[in-house]
Write a protein that holds these residues in place. Structure first.
Motif, PDB file in Angstrom:
ATOM      1  N   GLY A  61      15.894  11.438  13.113  1.00 26.11           N
ATOM      2  CA  GLY A  61      15.135  11.169  14.337  1.00 26.11           C
ATOM      3  C   GLY A  61      13.933  10.268  14.101  1.00 26.11           C
ATOM      4  O   GLY A  61      13.957   9.367  13.252  1.00 26.11           O
ATOM      5  N   THR A  62      12.860  10.519  14.829  1.00 24.15           N
ATOM      6  CA  THR A  62      11.657   9.684  14.727  1.00 24.15           C
ATOM      7  C   THR A  62      11.030   9.799  13.336  1.00 24.15           C
ATOM      8  O   THR A  62      10.425   8.841  12.832  1.00 24.15           O
ATOM      9  N   ARG A  63      11.202  10.968  12.692  1.00 20.06           N
ATOM     10  CA  ARG A  63      10.673  11.140  11.338  1.00 20.06           C
ATOM     11  C   ARG A  63      11.269  10.077  10.410  1.00 20.06           C
ATOM     12  O   ARG A  63      10.556   9.410   9.653  1.00 20.06           O
ATOM     13  N   ALA A  64      12.590   9.898  10.497  1.00 17.01           N
ATOM     14  CA  ALA A  64      13.278   8.929   9.635  1.00 17.01           C
ATOM     15  C   ALA A  64      12.893   7.499  10.006  1.00 17.01           C
ATOM     16  O   ALA A  64      12.727   6.643   9.131  1.00 17.01           O
ATOM     17  N   ALA A  65      12.749   7.249  11.308  1.00 12.33           N
ATOM     18  CA  ALA A  65      12.387   5.894  11.753  1.00 12.33           C
ATOM     19  C   ALA A  65      10.988   5.531  11.252  1.00 12.33           C
ATOM     20  O   ALA A  65      10.756   4.416  10.777  1.00 12.33           O
ATOM     21  N   ALA A  66      10.047   6.479  11.339  1.00  8.15           N
ATOM     22  CA  ALA A  66       8.671   6.220  10.883  1.00  8.15           C
ATOM     23  C   ALA A  66       8.647   6.048   9.366  1.00  8.15           C
ATOM     24  O   ALA A  66       7.942   5.182   8.837  1.00  8.15           O
ATOM     25  N   PHE A  67       9.417   6.872   8.681  1.00  3.77           N
ATOM     26  CA  PHE A  67       9.451   6.811   7.211  1.00  3.77           C
ATOM     27  C   PHE A  67      10.011   5.454   6.755  1.00  3.77           C
ATOM     28  O   PHE A  67       9.443   4.796   5.880  1.00  3.77           O
ATOM     29  N   SER A  68      11.106   5.029   7.367  1.00  7.54           N
ATOM     30  CA  SER A  68      11.709   3.748   6.972  1.00  7.54           C
ATOM     31  C   SER A  68      10.797   2.585   7.368  1.00  7.54           C
ATOM     32  O   SER A  68      10.706   1.582   6.653  1.00  7.54           O
ATOM     33  N   PHE A  69      10.088   2.727   8.490  1.00  6.39           N
ATOM     34  CA  PHE A  69       9.128   1.692   8.887  1.00  6.39           C
ATOM     35  C   PHE A  69       8.024   1.577   7.838  1.00  6.39           C
ATOM     36  O   PHE A  69       7.602   0.473   7.474  1.00  6.39           O
ATOM     37  N   GLY A  70       7.567   2.724   7.326  1.00  5.31           N
ATOM     38  CA  GLY A  70       6.542   2.730   6.276  1.00  5.31           C
ATOM     39  C   GLY A  70       7.046   2.025   5.019  1.00  5.31           C
ATOM     40  O   GLY A  70       6.285   1.299   4.360  1.00  5.31           O
ATOM     41  N   VAL A  71       8.326   2.210   4.690  1.00  7.37           N
ATOM     42  CA  VAL A  71       8.905   1.523   3.527  1.00  7.37           C
ATOM     43  C   VAL A  71       8.890   0.013   3.762  1.00  7.37           C
ATOM     44  O   VAL A  71       8.533  -0.766   2.870  1.00  7.37           O
ATOM     45  N   MET A  72       9.240  -0.395   4.977  1.00  8.54           N
ATOM     46  CA  MET A  72       9.222  -1.826   5.311  1.00  8.54           C
ATOM     47  C   MET A  72       7.804  -2.389   5.207  1.00  8.54           C
ATOM     48  O   MET A  72       7.604  -3.511   4.721  1.00  8.54           O
ATOM     49  N   GLU A  73       6.812  -1.612   5.640  1.00  6.54           N
ATOM     50  CA  GLU A  73       5.423  -2.061   5.517  1.00  6.54           C
ATOM     51  C   GLU A  73       5.057  -2.234   4.044  1.00  6.54           C
ATOM     52  O   GLU A  73       4.390  -3.199   3.663  1.00  6.54           O
ATOM     53  N   GLY A  74       5.517  -1.297   3.212  1.00  8.23           N
ATOM     54  CA  GLY A  74       5.262  -1.384   1.777  1.00  8.23           C
ATOM     55  C   GLY A  74       5.911  -2.610   1.167  1.00  8.23           C
ATOM     56  O   GLY A  74       5.297  -3.324   0.358  1.00  8.23           O
ATOM     57  N   LEU A  75       7.139  -2.913   1.580  1.00  6.35           N
ATOM     58  CA  LEU A  75       7.853  -4.078   1.040  1.00  6.35           C
ATOM     59  C   LEU A  75       7.172  -5.384   1.476  1.00  6.35           C
ATOM     60  O   LEU A  75       7.194  -6.377   0.756  1.00  6.35           O
ATOM     61  N   LYS A  76       6.611  -5.349   2.670  1.00  3.03           N
ATOM     62  CA  LYS A  76       5.873  -6.533   3.156  1.00  3.03           C
ATOM     63  C   LYS A  76       4.630  -6.777   2.291  1.00  3.03           C
ATOM     64  O   LYS A  76       4.282  -7.917   1.979  1.00  3.03           O
ATOM     65  N   LEU A 436       7.540  12.542  18.025  1.00  5.27           N
ATOM     66  CA  LEU A 436       6.563  13.118  17.095  1.00  5.27           C
ATOM     67  C   LEU A 436       5.184  12.627  17.521  1.00  5.27           C
ATOM     68  O   LEU A 436       5.043  11.494  18.004  1.00  5.27           O
ATOM     69  N   PRO A 437       4.161  13.447  17.347  1.00  6.57           N
ATOM     70  CA  PRO A 437       2.802  12.998  17.680  1.00  6.57           C
ATOM     71  C   PRO A 437       2.436  11.761  16.863  1.00  6.57           C
ATOM     72  O   PRO A 437       2.920  11.583  15.740  1.00  6.57           O
ATOM     73  N   GLU A 438       1.555  10.940  17.437  1.00  8.19           N
ATOM     74  CA  GLU A 438       1.182   9.672  16.807  1.00  8.19           C
ATOM     75  C   GLU A 438       0.611   9.865  15.398  1.00  8.19           C
ATOM     76  O   GLU A 438       0.881   9.087  14.490  1.00  8.19           O
ATOM     77  N   ASP A 439      -0.191  10.939  15.219  1.00  4.68           N
ATOM     78  CA  ASP A 439      -0.778  11.216  13.899  1.00  4.68           C
ATOM     79  C   ASP A 439       0.313  11.470  12.859  1.00  4.68           C
ATOM     80  O   ASP A 439       0.205  11.029  11.708  1.00  4.68           O
ATOM     81  N   LEU A 443       1.020   9.293   9.513  1.00  2.31           N
ATOM     82  CA  LEU A 443       1.034   9.936   8.190  1.00  2.31           C
ATOM     83  C   LEU A 443       2.350   9.640   7.464  1.00  2.31           C
ATOM     84  O   LEU A 443       2.361   9.333   6.267  1.00  2.31           O
ATOM     85  N   LEU A 444       3.453   9.707   8.187  1.00  2.00           N
ATOM     86  CA  LEU A 444       4.763   9.413   7.579  1.00  2.00           C
ATOM     87  C   LEU A 444       4.808   7.986   7.029  1.00  2.00           C
ATOM     88  O   LEU A 444       5.365   7.737   5.954  1.00  2.00           O
ATOM     89  N   ARG A 445       4.214   7.062   7.773  1.00  2.00           N
ATOM     90  CA  ARG A 445       4.188   5.656   7.308  1.00  2.00           C
ATOM     91  C   ARG A 445       3.400   5.545   6.009  1.00  2.00           C
ATOM     92  O   ARG A 445       3.812   4.858   5.071  1.00  2.00           O
ATOM     93  N   GLN A 446       2.270   6.257   5.952  1.00  2.80           N
ATOM     94  CA  GLN A 446       1.458   6.207   4.725  1.00  2.80           C
ATOM     95  C   GLN A 446       2.202   6.835   3.547  1.00  2.80           C
ATOM     96  O   GLN A 446       2.169   6.310   2.428  1.00  2.80           O
ATOM     97  N   VAL A 447       2.871   7.951   3.813  1.00  3.34           N
ATOM     98  CA  VAL A 447       3.606   8.646   2.741  1.00  3.34           C
ATOM     99  C   VAL A 447       4.719   7.742   2.194  1.00  3.34           C
ATOM    100  O   VAL A 447       4.918   7.642   0.977  1.00  3.34           O
TER     101      VAL A 447
END
Lengths: 487, 77
Positions: A61-76, A436-439, A443-447
């Motif tokens: 769900g949104t947890r996975a989408a936020a997590f993968s988005f965070g990985v993309m931010e890291g790769l950038k 999921l709440p915005e916070d 947090l998932l993106r940072q993790v």
């Protein structure tokens, strides 16, 4: 308009809908192995196959989408000094294979790479998709539409994703872009219980043209979790013919004298064309049921010649020097209190286990299969190098052939790698939901970025490309953590 | 996975099924050890069709990097 007239209008609309079947996919006029959405038709600025990068985004769900988005931010942010100047590792990504929640990230990036980082959070991550879907389902007019035999809850979800997230784009848009990465959106074929991907290679078998399929439909197919959303149905036009030419590897793989895994895979693929099976309609469910981390398709390409983007082919052609697989797996491990009680778990707990348990075990095995194949190839290369040296030193002899050197890197990013036990426990107990709440999303993106930068194999490939590379500092905001994970 | 050398007197492009696997030899004329999936695979060569057999179906899986499986094509007389 009076209520009876309005109701008559709705009923008429539903009746007309029921009389004229609507398919999410169209017929392919004539098979053309060089047309359509295929890896070989894409290119990327400066993105050669020399460094071949595969990303796999899990469901959740949104947890996975936020997590993968965070990985993309890291790769950038992972910038290295290439011979022609600074380069983002993100621009070396060749393939993104994804399921369920991870598909939103992958599809949005493929369609809108320019505005991806600025817009994806508001377009999807911060949206209450779950609430919106429920509201749509309860809207009276949709009640009539849902009564039609060819419009179901999954079509409603696809329609919503199409209007609010993917801006009515079809795969024709991705074909026109001709831009890497190649996006593989995976669903599960209900009959076979195996992966079904939204690529032209797969749709060729159905004599169907993927170009006209909406990206939102492909994304919806993979989020059709059993019980919550209905399966998505695609029409198989193979019976009507399209002069399909079976690739030679598939003909060879259909011989019984093959390893059973290869033969079974080939038979499953051929089932779409086989006239005896009469598979006129293919019903698709959540991609996570067949592979919840999106690695099964890449595994075929990493371990055989049986794919149009086989890494064996590329290694043999000496086009690839480094192969990198990064799996963003937002799996959770929710705490269970069953073992503290004598009473047996309820029906919902049992349902959750039978739908999720085997999926998690299978995912674990898939990651291990990829690691095993990398280990074996590394061991072989070492054996060859050692033998070559020994022959030269001891016998002035030569090996019977030359091996193309290739390096392999595999990073699996999961909450398991978080050192802090309390924090890990908190992350592993986040819900699977389309809200999921915005916070929590932040947090998932940072993790995800933290786990990427801490990954040993990711560090290795970055230093291989640029000896001086240092991972950028990633901090988990203590206030955010305290808010999402109160002690 | 199998390791295969495709023997032919000249440097030729190798096809497995209908997909190119690059050349059978490197720039120095040494045979390249190809990485091929286990099972039935159909080998053929690119360029002039002055060789036999025209294509051959081979069970791949027996070769290693130390002792690769050999698929041999002959030049026509």
């Amino acid at each position: 308009m009076t209520l009876p007239r309005l109701l008559f209008g709705f009923a008429l609309a539903a009746l007309l809908g029921a009389c004229s079947p609507h398919f999410v996919n169209g017929k392919l006029g004539r098979f053309d192995k060089d047309a359509g959405y295929r890896y070989g038709k894409l290119s990327g600025e400066g993105n050669s196959d020399n460094i071949f990068v595969i990303l796999a985004f899990s469901g959740g769900g949104t947890r996975a989408a936020a997590f993968s988005f965070g990985v993309m931010e890291g790769l950038k942010d992972a910038v290295y000094n290439a011979p022609d100047g600074p380069r983002r590792f993100l621009d070396d990504v060749d393939v993104i294979s994804s399921v369920s929640g991870g598909r939103f990230t992958a599809a949005y990036y493929a369609l809108f790479p320019e505005k991806f980082f600025a817009k994806f959070p508001s377009a999807f991550l911060h949206r209450n998709v779950q609430g919106d879907l429920i509201r749509r389902a309860l809207w009276p007019l949709n009640g009539f539409r849902l009564a039609s035999s060819d419009f179901d809850r999954i079509n409603l979800a696809a329609e919503y994703y199409d209007e609010t997230i993917f801006e009515h784009k079809t795969f024709a848009e991705l074909i026109a872009k001709r831009r890497k990465p190649y996006i593989i959106l995976n669903a599960t074929d209900m009959t076979l219980g195996r992966r079904f991907e939204f690529t032209q290679d797969q749709f060729d078998l159905l004599c169907s043209d993927l170009a006209s399929v909406k990206v939102a439909t492909a994304v919806a197919a993979s989020s059709a979790f059993p019980g919550l959303l209905s399966p998505l149905t695609v029409k198989n036009f193979a019976g009507e013919g399209c002069k399909y030419e079976c690739p030679k590897w598939l003909t060879d793989a259909l011989d019984r004298n093959n390893p059973i895994r290869r033969y079974a895979h080939a038979r499953d693929l051929w089932s779409y064309q086989d006239p005896k099976l009469k598979r006129d309609y293919i019903h698709l469910l959540d991609g996570g049921l067949g592979d919840n981390i999106g690695l099964r398709g890449p595994y075929v390409s990493l371990s055989s010649n049986d794919s149009n983007w086989s890494l064996y082919d590329k290694i043999n052609q000496r086009r690839v020097r480094h192969i990198v697989v990064i799996s963003a797996n937002a799996k959770t491990k929710p705490s269970k209190d069953w073992d503290h009680k004598q009473a047996a778990p309820g029906i919902l707990d049992v349902f959750s286990l039978v739908t999720g348990g085997p999926m998690d075990n299978y995912s674990f095995e898939t990651v291990q299969l990829v690691r095993d194949i990398f280990d074996r190839l590394k061991d072989e290369e070492k054996a060859w190098t050692d033998c070559k040296q020994l022959l030269q030193d001891q016998c002035s002899g030569k090996m019977p052939g030359v091996l193309s050197p290739v390096d392999f890197y595999a990073s699996e990013l999961t909450f398991d790698s978080l050192d802090d036990e309390d924090f890990r426990h908190c992350m592993e107990n986040l819900p699977t939901s389309f809200y999921l709440p915005e916070d929590t999303v932040t947090l998932l993106r940072q993790v995800a970025r933290l786990l990427l930068m801490q990954s040993a194999d990711f560090g290795k490939i970055m230093r291989e490309l640029d000896r001086a590379w240092q991972p950028p500092a990633v901090q988990i905001d203590p206030a955010l953590r305290a808010k999402v994970c109160p002690s | 996975m199998g390791r295969v050398i495709v023997e032919f007197p000249e440097c030729r492009e190798v096809f497995v099924g209908d997909k190119s696997q690059g050349n059978n030899r490197d720039e120095q004329g040494e045979y390249l050890i190809l990485l091929i999936g286990d099972g039935l695979q159909t080998f053929s060569l690119g360029g002039s069709k002055n060789y036999t057999p025209f294509s051959q179906a081979v069970q791949v899986g027996a070769g290693s990097v130390i002792n690769p499986q050999r698929v041999v094509f002959q030049r026509n007389a």
